[in-house]
Design a protein around this motif. Structure first.
Motif, short mmCIF file in Angstrom:
data_model
loop_
_atom_site.label_atom_id
_atom_site.label_comp_id
_atom_site.label_asym_id
_atom_site.label_seq_id
_atom_site.Cartn_x
_atom_site.Cartn_y
_atom_site.Cartn_z
N UNK A 145 0.89 -1.23 -0.15
CA UNK A 145 0.02 -0.09 0.09
C UNK A 145 0.93 1.24 -0.01
N UNK A 146 0.62 2.25 -0.96
CA UNK A 146 1.36 3.30 -1.04
C UNK A 146 0.50 4.48 -0.91
N UNK A 147 0.86 5.54 0.02
CA UNK A 147 0.12 6.84 0.10
C UNK A 147 1.11 7.95 -0.27
N UNK A 148 0.56 8.81 -1.30
CA UNK A 148 1.59 9.98 -1.28
C UNK A 148 1.01 11.15 -2.02
N UNK A 149 1.71 11.81 -2.81
CA UNK A 149 0.87 13.02 -3.74
C UNK A 149 1.34 12.95 -4.95
N UNK A 150 0.24 13.12 -5.79
CA UNK A 150 0.49 12.83 -7.51
C UNK A 150 0.78 14.22 -7.99
N UNK A 151 1.93 14.02 -8.88
CA UNK A 151 2.34 15.18 -9.40
C UNK A 151 2.22 15.04 -11.00
N UNK A 152 2.01 15.72 -11.63
CA UNK A 152 1.84 16.01 -13.15
C UNK A 152 3.25 15.52 -13.99
N UNK A 153 3.25 14.90 -14.73
CA UNK A 153 4.88 14.59 -15.51
C UNK A 153 4.82 15.74 -16.23
N UNK A 154 6.19 16.04 -16.93
CA UNK A 154 6.47 17.14 -17.74
C UNK A 154 6.20 16.58 -19.39
N UNK A 155 6.08 17.50 -20.15
CA UNK A 155 5.62 17.08 -21.66
C UNK A 155 6.71 16.29 -22.20
N UNK A 156 8.04 16.51 -21.72
CA UNK A 156 9.02 15.56 -22.47
C UNK A 156 8.86 14.08 -21.68
N UNK A 157 8.39 13.82 -20.51
CA UNK A 157 8.30 12.57 -20.00
C UNK A 157 7.03 12.07 -20.74
N UNK A 158 6.01 12.74 -20.72
CA UNK A 158 4.73 12.30 -21.51
C UNK A 158 5.09 11.73 -22.80
N UNK A 159 5.87 12.61 -23.81
CA UNK A 159 6.03 12.34 -25.00
C UNK A 159 6.82 10.83 -25.44
N UNK A 160 8.06 10.81 -24.26
CA UNK A 160 8.90 9.67 -24.33
C UNK A 160 8.07 8.36 -24.27
N UNK A 161 7.19 8.48 -23.13
CA UNK A 161 6.26 7.07 -23.20
C UNK A 161 5.17 7.03 -24.25
N UNK A 162 4.72 8.13 -24.80
CA UNK A 162 3.60 8.07 -25.68
C UNK A 162 4.11 7.41 -27.07
#
Length: 212
Positions: free
Chosen positions: A106-123
């Motif tokens: 079980x993990x508790x934390x804060x969600x942060x949006x990824x950068x446009x670069x990170x999104x593009x690399x995975x997409x």
């Protein structure tokens, strides 16, 4: 048999102080690799829980795509229910249900949006049809019939048959930056092993054993 009478022993293993690591993600990666090696179904599947503006929790299963000391990464349509709720309240919990190994995390934390670069690399690492599906589906929006979605998908497939798709601006990733991680190992007679890591003010991790 009544479901209240269904029970079994948990005897696949134990979790001791000697098994712990100074950083919880190191232990998580070890357990994740154990799940992969055991060939259990969808070892990277995790339940993500968010809360709406009325305090109503909502859960769904997504796939973990990256993990490091920085956090746990997943991707989604930014117009989806989970993304909208995270925009208002970034506090999040996720759960890895490795039942076949009598383990949970079980993990508790804060969600942060990824950068446009990170999104593009995975997409662009995704198969072409998965990219097209991201465009075809306005996740969590009402759908009159499955046929309408399939028609949209087919039209996009024809349109982009010989060219690359741009990264959609309505799609991206989140990194769950953890402040608490619990490891659960099933034990006989319900005497389970539970250890909880909590991040302290110095950024290090304190551990404690929990009652089962």
């Amino acid at each position: 048999m009544a479901i209240s009478d269904m029970r079994r022993q948990y005897s696949n293993g134990t979790l001791t102080d000697e098994d712990l690591t100074s950083h919880p993600v190191d232990l998580f990666e070890r357990w994740l690799q154990d799940a992969i090696d055991a060939q259990i179904p969808d070892p990277t599947a995790m339940t993500v829980a968010t809360v709406d503006e009325n305090g109503q929790p909502s859960q769904r299963i997504v796939l973990l795509k990256q993990v490091s000391h920085d956090g746990f990464v997943f991707f989604t349509n930014l117009g989806s229910r989970k993304a909208r709720e995270l925009a208002d309240n970034p506090r999040v919990s996720c759960h890895f249900p490795w039942f076949f190994m009598e383990r949970q995390v079980r993990v508790c934390g804060i969600a942060q949006r990824l950068s446009l670069k990170e999104n593009a690399e995975y997409f662009f690492s995704r198969p072409k049809d998965s990219q097209l599906a991201a465009y075809a589906s306005r996740q969590s929006q009402p759908l009159s019939a499955k046929a309408a979605l399939m028609t949209q998908f087919s039209q996009l497939k024809q349109k982009f048959a010989n060219k690359a798709l741009p990264v959609p601006d309505f799609w991206g990733g989140f990194r769950i930056v953890p402040h608490q991680i619990e490891f659960w190992q099933g034990g006989e007679d319900r005497l389970h092993d539970r250890f909880e890591y909590n991040r302290n003010d110095d950024g290090d991790w304190d551990t404690q054993r929990l009652m089962p």
